[in-house]
Motif scaffolding. Structure first.
Motif, PDB file in Angstrom:
ATOM      1  N   ASN B  34       0.836  -1.299   0.044  1.00 23.89           N
ATOM      2  CA  ASN B  34       0.036  -0.013   0.090  1.00 23.89           C
ATOM      3  C   ASN B  34       0.980   1.379   0.109  1.00 23.89           C
ATOM      4  OD1 ASN B  34      -1.482   2.332   0.955  1.00 23.89           O
ATOM      5  ND2 ASN B  34      -3.055   0.878   2.063  1.00 23.89           N
ATOM      6  N   PRO B  35       0.861   2.008  -1.139  1.00 20.33           N
ATOM      7  CA  PRO B  35       1.865   3.245  -1.188  1.00 20.33           C
ATOM      8  C   PRO B  35       1.391   4.345  -0.130  1.00 20.33           C
ATOM      9  CG  PRO B  35       0.408   3.078  -3.136  1.00 20.33           C
ATOM     10  CD  PRO B  35       0.114   1.805  -2.343  1.00 20.33           C
ATOM     11  N   ALA B  75      -1.868   7.516  -3.325  1.00 24.58           N
ATOM     12  CA  ALA B  75      -0.563   7.769  -3.279  1.00 24.58           C
ATOM     13  C   ALA B  75       0.762   7.464  -3.860  1.00 24.58           C
ATOM     14  CB  ALA B  75      -0.200   7.528  -1.537  1.00 24.58           C
ATOM     15  N   LEU B  76       0.057   6.349  -4.972  1.00 32.97           N
ATOM     16  CA  LEU B  76       0.996   5.894  -5.724  1.00 32.97           C
ATOM     17  C   LEU B  76       1.779   6.774  -6.800  1.00 32.97           C
ATOM     18  CD1 LEU B  76       2.052   2.865  -6.672  1.00 32.97           C
ATOM     19  CD2 LEU B  76       0.247   3.064  -8.797  1.00 32.97           C
ATOM     20  N   ASP B  77       3.102   6.591  -6.690  1.00 36.04           N
ATOM     21  CA  ASP B  77       4.010   7.421  -7.522  1.00 36.04           C
ATOM     22  C   ASP B  77       4.282   6.549  -8.757  1.00 36.04           C
ATOM     23  OD1 ASP B  77       6.054   8.417  -9.107  1.00 36.04           O
ATOM     24  OD2 ASP B  77       7.234   9.200  -7.071  1.00 36.04           O
ATOM     25  N   ARG B  78       3.485   6.729  -9.791  1.00 30.44           N
ATOM     26  CA  ARG B  78       3.360   5.925 -10.928  1.00 30.44           C
ATOM     27  C   ARG B  78       4.630   5.877 -11.813  1.00 30.44           C
ATOM     28  NH1 ARG B  78      -1.056   3.085 -14.048  1.00 30.44           N
ATOM     29  NH2 ARG B  78       0.314   1.638 -14.837  1.00 30.44           N
ATOM     30  N   PRO B  79       5.609   6.544 -11.903  1.00 29.80           N
ATOM     31  CA  PRO B  79       6.922   6.538 -12.682  1.00 29.80           C
ATOM     32  C   PRO B  79       7.840   5.406 -11.726  1.00 29.80           C
ATOM     33  CG  PRO B  79       6.426   8.876 -12.713  1.00 29.80           C
ATOM     34  CD  PRO B  79       5.329   8.167 -11.857  1.00 29.80           C
ATOM     35  N   VAL B  80       7.670   5.516 -10.454  1.00 27.01           N
ATOM     36  CA  VAL B  80       8.492   4.533  -9.542  1.00 27.01           C
ATOM     37  C   VAL B  80       7.908   3.420  -9.816  1.00 27.01           C
ATOM     38  CG1 VAL B  80       8.804   3.786  -7.074  1.00 27.01           C
ATOM     39  CG2 VAL B  80       9.034   6.289  -8.049  1.00 27.01           C
TER      40      VAL B  80
END
Lengths: 342, 342
Positions: B34-35, B75-80
């Protein structure tokens, strides 16, 4: 000769010096001195700071007695406290006690009765011989403090996010809560998202991708995430909004007020026999602010109530009674002087 | 050709690889992803760890599609996340979605209906075309999650400290909660007292000097102080004690079960029209454990319910339907194979 009364809470430390006739000689106020919240070192330093102006121009050796009503007393490191006390030049041995007996004495000179404190927390006690003998609630924000300032604030926030989540944003209480949180968020530095305890369980779902965003729900989620990322006790700051909205007839607020009063009356009922005629002292900001919760509690108790006065004054009165060996009549007269005539 | 289904929660990340016939080819499990709770870097590393065994012995270029159901997606940092995905050799673009549609698909192949998830939190949604269109609750432990595992645990603790505070220590639920907290405290290193958020408002009063200690109240205060010093979400661990005590007829536990079921049914009612005949999928540990809360919810809903199966399987099914272009009949057959026959 003088006596000292101290009222030590989580947000303030107050010290009052009175003479044998009950006249105020000195007064000081400083930051909170609750040792459970701040640690004894910080608490003692803050109490020392409150003592300074209270003792100004007086020989501390002439202080014949002191009573200290203290929240968080269970965490007090007594040697640390005693060193601070001696360093202020005080020679008398202070009586350090919880705040229930003090709050009761702040409302009446009687030795028996009931006290209800509703501030950030909520607690009631049966008082005999000036001391609490049976206690109800005071069980903290997570599991207890029913009807307290925290409880009122949480119910206000709960009602607001529930309404917003349903797309209803018109209610006065909802608007007041949303406005308060918006102002509070505007003052924040942006953060990277809370830790495990702050992360809402399913709350962030509404703002995620994958389904149509709903404005009201998005605002509800923002409020939830903001509040879960802070100390839960900050919810108590929303309590006055309930009073304000109830005064204007907001149905959510009226329901919360009525529930809070019911819970506080139930807390009292646990420590008080039915039909008892001893005084009930009402203390703590939720009650002494004399808003709608106070009115509903007073009406709901079905027994005469009296509002608590200054707790530092009550502590000074208790100290005087002991130090000067007053009889009951003299004690009652001094009580009136210290607590009623300022 | 294969498809991947991932079920990413706060405590575990699970990945399932199936082939076009619905056969399980690989499976992996790792820590939570869970980000919002862990940050995307840690979350991505844990998801990568779950992918490894799931993909073992398979050319990742042959994975034709993937669906990822993720809590905390906001909260997801999509590029990461995408870098992690590429580094696993995966070429397909994954569909990352919330967990409501996945939970629904874990119970039925139908496109419309209602899903209720009651795990640590509680949330319900109306599902249309496989996607949530109206959501209720999911508002976090502080203000919402009514009837959830957290809620059940908090009510259990509340009932226990209330009983103990009154000197009543005989009830089964009270004994179970007190025993659980004693075991948990025994495993703790002694601490110096909580911070501001952990400090009970009036709770420590009962253990202070100044009035006769009462054993039951002292134990209640110890429980309060212990629980307020930890993450509130840990209260969810007490939820199974409610089921256990309810099964043996404990009145406190029965009352809590009945209230929880009422709250969960009300959460469903907010997203569902009366008399609707679409399926209601029940998901989350409070319901899938098939204890007394599940029974009361099932009976209370007045409509046919189905228990959710494996969420990773449901995600894999959604990926397969898309990647392999299945018609409705084929999709239903594959759903039965992945979710019902293992």
């Amino acid at each position: 000769m003088y006596v000292l009364g101290l009222d030590i809470g989580g947000t303030s430390s107050r010290a009052l010096l009175v003479d044998a006739s009950g006249r105020r000689i000195g007064y000081g106020k400083a930051a909170g001195g609750n040792p459970a919240a701040h640690g004894t070192e910080t608490a003692a330093a803050n109490i020392r700071q409150a003592l300074e102006p209270a003792l100004r121009g007086v020989d501390p050796a002439e202080v014949a007695g002191a009573v200290i009503g203290m929240a968080g007393i269970g965490a007090l490191d007594r040697p640390v406290f005693d060193r601070m006390w001696a360093s202020a030049g005080l020679r008398c041995a202070p009586v350090v006690t919880g705040d229930l007996g003090i709050a009761f004495a702040a409302g009446t000179a009687e030795p028996r009765g009931t006290v209800l404190i509703a501030g950030t927390g909520a607690i009631a006690a049966r008082i005999e011989g000036g001391q609490p003998t049976v206690i109800s609630d005071g069980l903290g924000w997570l599991l207890g403090d029913q009807g307290s300032g925290f409880w009122l604030g949480r119910e206000a926030a709960r009602a607001a996010v529930h309404s917003l989540g349903r797309g209803e944003s018109d209610g006065l209480l909802t608007r007041l809560v949303a406005g308060h949180v918006r102002d509070s968020r505007a003052g924040d530095v942006p953060d990277a998202g809370g830790g495990a305890a702050g992360a809402p369980t399913g709350a962030e779902q509404g703002s995620g991708a994958g389904w149509p965003p709903v404005d009201g729900r998005a605002e509800a989620i923002r409020i939830v995430v903001h509040l879960q990322g802070r100390s839960p006790l900050e919810l108590a700051r929303l309590a006055p909004l309930v009073s304000r909205a109830a005064a204007e007839g907001d149905p959510d607020a009226l329901k919360i007020v009525s529930m809070a009063a019911g819970l506080l009356c139930a807390t009292v009922a646990e420590v008080r026999a039915e039909g008892e005629s001893t005084p009930i002292v009402l203390a703590g900001s939720v009650l002494t602010s004399q808003g709608p919760v106070y009115a509903a509690v007073r009406d709901g108790l079905g027994a005469p109530t009296v509002l608590a006065g200054d707790a530092a004054g009550a502590a000074a009165w208790l100290a005087a009674r002991e130090a000067f060996g007053l009889d009951d009549e003299e004690a009652r007269r001094l009580h009136r002087r210290i607590l009623r005539e300022e």
